[in-house]
Design an enzyme around this catalytic site. Sequence first.
Site, mmCIF file in Angstrom:
data_model
loop_
_atom_site.group_PDB
_atom_site.id
_atom_site.type_symbol
_atom_site.label_atom_id
_atom_site.label_comp_id
_atom_site.label_asym_id
_atom_site.label_seq_id
_atom_site.Cartn_x
_atom_site.Cartn_y
_atom_site.Cartn_z
ATOM 1 N N ASP A 135 0.786 -1.250 0.103
ATOM 2 C CA ASP A 135 -0.240 -0.017 0.048
ATOM 3 C C ASP A 135 1.057 1.130 -0.109
ATOM 4 O O ASP A 135 0.388 2.450 0.687
ATOM 5 C CB ASP A 135 -0.789 0.014 1.262
ATOM 6 C CG ASP A 135 -2.089 0.982 1.154
ATOM 7 O OD1 ASP A 135 -2.219 1.648 0.176
ATOM 8 O OD2 ASP A 135 -2.676 1.149 2.194
ATOM 9 N N CYS A 249 -19.333 -2.901 5.202
ATOM 10 C CA CYS A 249 -19.494 -3.924 3.736
ATOM 11 C C CYS A 249 -18.797 -5.256 3.958
ATOM 12 O O CYS A 249 -18.784 -5.963 3.211
ATOM 13 C CB CYS A 249 -19.255 -3.344 2.812
ATOM 14 S SG CYS A 249 -17.542 -2.352 2.595
#
Length: 349
Positions: A135, A249
């Site tokens: 990342d 989610c």
Amino acid sequence: MMPQAPFSPTVPDDVAGIFDALGLTLLGIADAMPDAAATARYQAWLQAGRHGDMVWMERHAVGKYDPSQILPGCRSVLVTGLSYYQPGACGVGQGRIARYAWGRDYHRVLGNRLRRAARQLTDRYPQDRFKGYTDALPLDERYYACAGGAGFIGRNTLLIHSALGSWFVIGEILSARHWPATPLREPRHGACPTGCRKCLDVCPTGALTDFGEIDASRCISYLTIENKGPIPAEYRKAVGAWLFGCDLCQEVCPFQLRKQVTTERDFLAWRAGPGVSPSEILAMDEDAFAARFAGTPIMRTGLWRMQRNACIVAGNLQDAQSLPALHRMRIGADLILREHAAWALAQYT
Ligand code: B12
Ligand code: SF4
Ligand code: SF4
């Protein structure tokens, strides 16, 4: 249909040994092919303004789907994943912290290890170049993980692995040495059960679209972590108690039944933990903030943004302990924090 696990990408034993010794699981290997169609989709996503004020994502367009732009001569992408899952709910009655941020920052935990692995590979194959990171560079990590057979990308846009669900972070080694790619197991993108809409339905801000894409500018994770300005008024109620990030989610996804409790001590030893009261954040100065959150992903977001978030959470929870700080902030020097504090105070009934 889920890809089946476990499986072992084909690498020589000595290379597998490097990963094992560092506690890294090699999930798959992708050919470092550029993908013009994915680049075009990404450009369209940017042009639609889905990235909010993450302007660095515009600079990333060149290397997003072309690893050789990051490591010249790159031929393979070796994908690893590190589970951060541990049981427990995010902050009940407090400001909620996304699960990946309860312990030490994964950029350090996984990034340091991948850099070490890359150095060891360079020692073994000095004629080749390797780059290990997580990342930190443009590459679309989920895309190459998916291309390397490590899982599929769900409608929540996250990479879902057959043994880890999506509770894991992704890291990779870009390799100028070629390794046999992990055979692709179909399906790749959007392999969710046909009728499942759980993630779309639970998302409080409507950030997920029917097409398996995210409007990051509406995502609570963006609004509370990356967004450098005010939290738009239309999303403030929807932010609820999320102080840092959002896991909704993922929590509802049926594939999360397949998860592995992390064995990483750095994740298990809480620094931020699952919940922090907004009043604690509102009362902090920079020193107290650093003392409390050093080494966590929260540190990078900084005190100002966390106080902005804490105003919203305090208002939504009607948190009595935050009232004195909110009254002080409402007449403070910072115009944006003043406005957020005023909004928060208006929520108390
Ligand atoms: C920017 C970013 C964000 C943004 C945008 C999120 C997103 N989904 O892209 C924000 C700030 C909102 C965010 C939030 C989170 N993030 Co984030 N984020 C990133 C980052 C840095 C870049 C992602 C990116 O480039 N997005 C660009 C968009 C355009 O990609 P996209 O949604 O996949 O859209 C493309 C596809 O849909 C594709 N597509 C569409 N149709 C089709 C069809 C086919 C066939 C194919 C192949 C492709 C395809 O085209 C679209 C355009 O390119 C990555 C690290 C990295 N360098 O990859 C981490 C990363 C994705 N994040 C991660 C995490 C953990 C999170 C959070 C869970 C943190 C949290 N708890 O709050 C949330 C999850 C929110 C969510 N539902 O995505 C992990 C995900 C791990 C996993 N298992 O998937 C990553 C990989 C970091 C890591 N190294 O582990 N994040
Ligand atoms: S992280 Fe939260 S706000 Fe973002 S897409 Fe998922 S449910 Fe929606
Ligand atoms: S909740 Fe359903 S639609 Fe969403 S990612 Fe999981 S399986 Fe796919």
